[in-house]
Design a protein around this motif. Structure first.
Motif, short mmCIF file in Angstrom:
data_model
loop_
_atom_site.label_atom_id
_atom_site.label_comp_id
_atom_site.label_asym_id
_atom_site.label_seq_id
_atom_site.Cartn_x
_atom_site.Cartn_y
_atom_site.Cartn_z
N VAL A 221 2.57 -3.26 -10.00
CA VAL A 221 2.27 -4.57 -10.60
C VAL A 221 3.57 -5.31 -10.88
N GLU A 222 4.52 -4.61 -11.44
CA GLU A 222 5.79 -5.25 -11.78
C GLU A 222 6.51 -5.74 -10.53
N LYS A 223 6.50 -4.94 -9.47
CA LYS A 223 7.23 -5.29 -8.24
C LYS A 223 6.60 -6.47 -7.51
N TYR A 224 5.25 -6.54 -7.50
CA TYR A 224 4.59 -7.51 -6.64
C TYR A 224 4.06 -8.75 -7.36
N THR A 225 4.15 -8.79 -8.67
CA THR A 225 3.77 -10.01 -9.37
C THR A 225 4.72 -11.13 -8.96
N GLY A 226 4.17 -12.22 -8.46
CA GLY A 226 4.97 -13.31 -7.93
C GLY A 226 5.22 -13.20 -6.44
N VAL A 227 4.88 -12.03 -5.86
CA VAL A 227 5.04 -11.82 -4.41
C VAL A 227 3.69 -11.91 -3.72
N MET B 139 0.83 -1.20 0.00
CA MET B 139 0.00 0.00 0.00
C MET B 139 0.87 1.26 0.00
N ALA B 140 1.99 1.24 0.73
CA ALA B 140 2.88 2.39 0.74
C ALA B 140 3.50 2.62 -0.63
N ASP B 141 3.84 1.55 -1.33
CA ASP B 141 4.37 1.69 -2.68
C ASP B 141 3.33 2.27 -3.62
N LEU B 142 2.07 1.86 -3.46
CA LEU B 142 1.01 2.44 -4.28
C LEU B 142 0.84 3.93 -3.99
N GLU B 143 0.88 4.31 -2.71
CA GLU B 143 0.76 5.73 -2.36
C GLU B 143 1.90 6.54 -2.98
N ALA B 144 3.11 6.04 -2.88
CA ALA B 144 4.25 6.75 -3.44
C ALA B 144 4.13 6.86 -4.95
N THR C 95 -4.46 -4.76 -8.88
CA THR C 95 -3.71 -3.55 -8.57
C THR C 95 -4.18 -2.33 -9.38
N PRO C 96 -4.50 -2.45 -10.67
CA PRO C 96 -4.98 -1.26 -11.39
C PRO C 96 -6.22 -0.62 -10.74
N ASP C 97 -7.17 -1.45 -10.30
CA ASP C 97 -8.37 -0.89 -9.68
C ASP C 97 -8.04 -0.29 -8.32
N VAL C 98 -7.25 -1.00 -7.52
CA VAL C 98 -6.87 -0.48 -6.21
C VAL C 98 -6.09 0.82 -6.36
#
Length: 325
Positions: free
Chosen positions: A288-294, A239-244, A302-305
């Protein structure tokens, strides 16, 4: 024309990234549920999508939430454990985390004699909804309440509006466990509208609040496994990465071409939609790139969020909005 002659074809389903094995929990049995021990006499039940929990006590069983997707399997799971341990399988108390039907819609299966407990706002909302499947709790609390049932301690706490106005935490201090529903989807990303939250800033604050409690096992209300403190930390980082990323997108995506194109024909909503969609897409892409597979389904939701988190930041914090000179 018969079915074999039809030229109509369905659109192919989208392809998504593989789900990380760490996202999965134990497989449900032939009846469609899994029941396991959290610690001592605290148990959890899942159908792979929803979760509930229960305590076996000297005064009967205390059930926490009643998702309709698990439905009658709740009692089957309780019977399985009670029979194995030689204790009562009668549900005498039902504690609600919040009023939503997907977590409370099997409440009526337990009859009129069960004592239902929930936040005072849960009672108000269930009376408003007037759903016979979800009787309103008779006993309520406002901010905090400690239950002593059959020799067991259960701490209920409301920390303000978040996923819903009434969503509350259930802490089991003698079982090293916390039940916090619809905030962290253990091993997975949130879904639409930041996990369908009424209050996105309140939602964002809840993981940190959860970590102020002493516990080692999280019952999150969704999907197929229990959580750990590390799962909450990963969610916070996501969530912090999304905010940034949203802050960067709001500062760098130029609205000019969208308003020039659509504003020229007077379609201001067309301009707004195109611009905000572009900001949302720019917000989502690096996450999306960072967390795919995580985290499971990072590419799915992720796009909607990202879009709704970005909108919350604009409207609740004024980020990206400028005062006309």
């Amino acid at each position: 024309m018969n079915a074999t002659d039809s030229t109509t074809t369905e659109a192919p389903l989208p392809d998504y990234a593989p789900i990380p094995p760490s996202a999965f929990g134990p497989a449900p049995n032939e009846q469609g549920y899994y029941v396991g021990r959290v610690e001592r006499n605290l148990y959890w039940v899942t159908d792979g999508v929803y979760q509930a929990a229960f305590l076996t006590t000297q005064d009967g069983v205390v059930l926490f939430d009643a998702p309709p997707s698990i439905g009658h399997n709740l009692q089957r799971a309780i019977d399985e454990i009670a029979n194995a341990n030689g204790v009562s399988s009668k549900v005498t108390y039902l504690v609600h985390t919040h009023h939503h039907a997907d977590h409370a819609g099997a409440s009526s299966l337990f009859g009129k004699d069960v004592v239902r407990i929930g936040h005072e706002e849960t009672r108000r909302l269930l009376l408003r909804d007037d759903d016979p499947s979800r009787p309103a709790p008779e006993e309520t609390f406002s901010d905090r309440r400690t239950l002593e049932i059959g020799g067991e301690r259960i701490d209920l706490a409301w920390h303000g509006s978040n996923h819903t106005p009434d969503n509350s935490i259930i802490h089991f201090p003698d079982h090293d466990a916390l039940m916090m529903v619809d905030i962290v989807n253990v091993g997975w990303v949130p879904v639409y509208v930041v996990n369908l939250s009424d209050d996105i800033p309140g939602y964002l604050a809840m993981p940190a609040t959860a970590l102020t409690y002493p516990w080692k096992t999280l019952i999150s209300g969704h999907l197929g496994r229990l959580g750990t403190r590390d799962d909450v930390v990963v969610h916070q980082q996501y969530m912090a990465d999304l905010e940034a990323s949203a802050k960067t997108a709001l500062a760098t995506v130029d609205p000019t071409p969208y308003f020039q194109k659509y504003g020229a024909v007077g379609n201001m909503w067309g301009a707004v939609k195109a611009y905000l969609n572009a900001v949302g897409e720019a917000t989502a892409a690096p996450v999306v790139e960072k967390y795919t597979g995580v985290l499971a389904a990072a590419d799915v939701f992720t796009p909607d969020v990202a879009f709704w988190l970005m909108e919350s930041m604009r409207l609740n914090h004024g980020i990206g909005l400028q005062v006309h000179p």
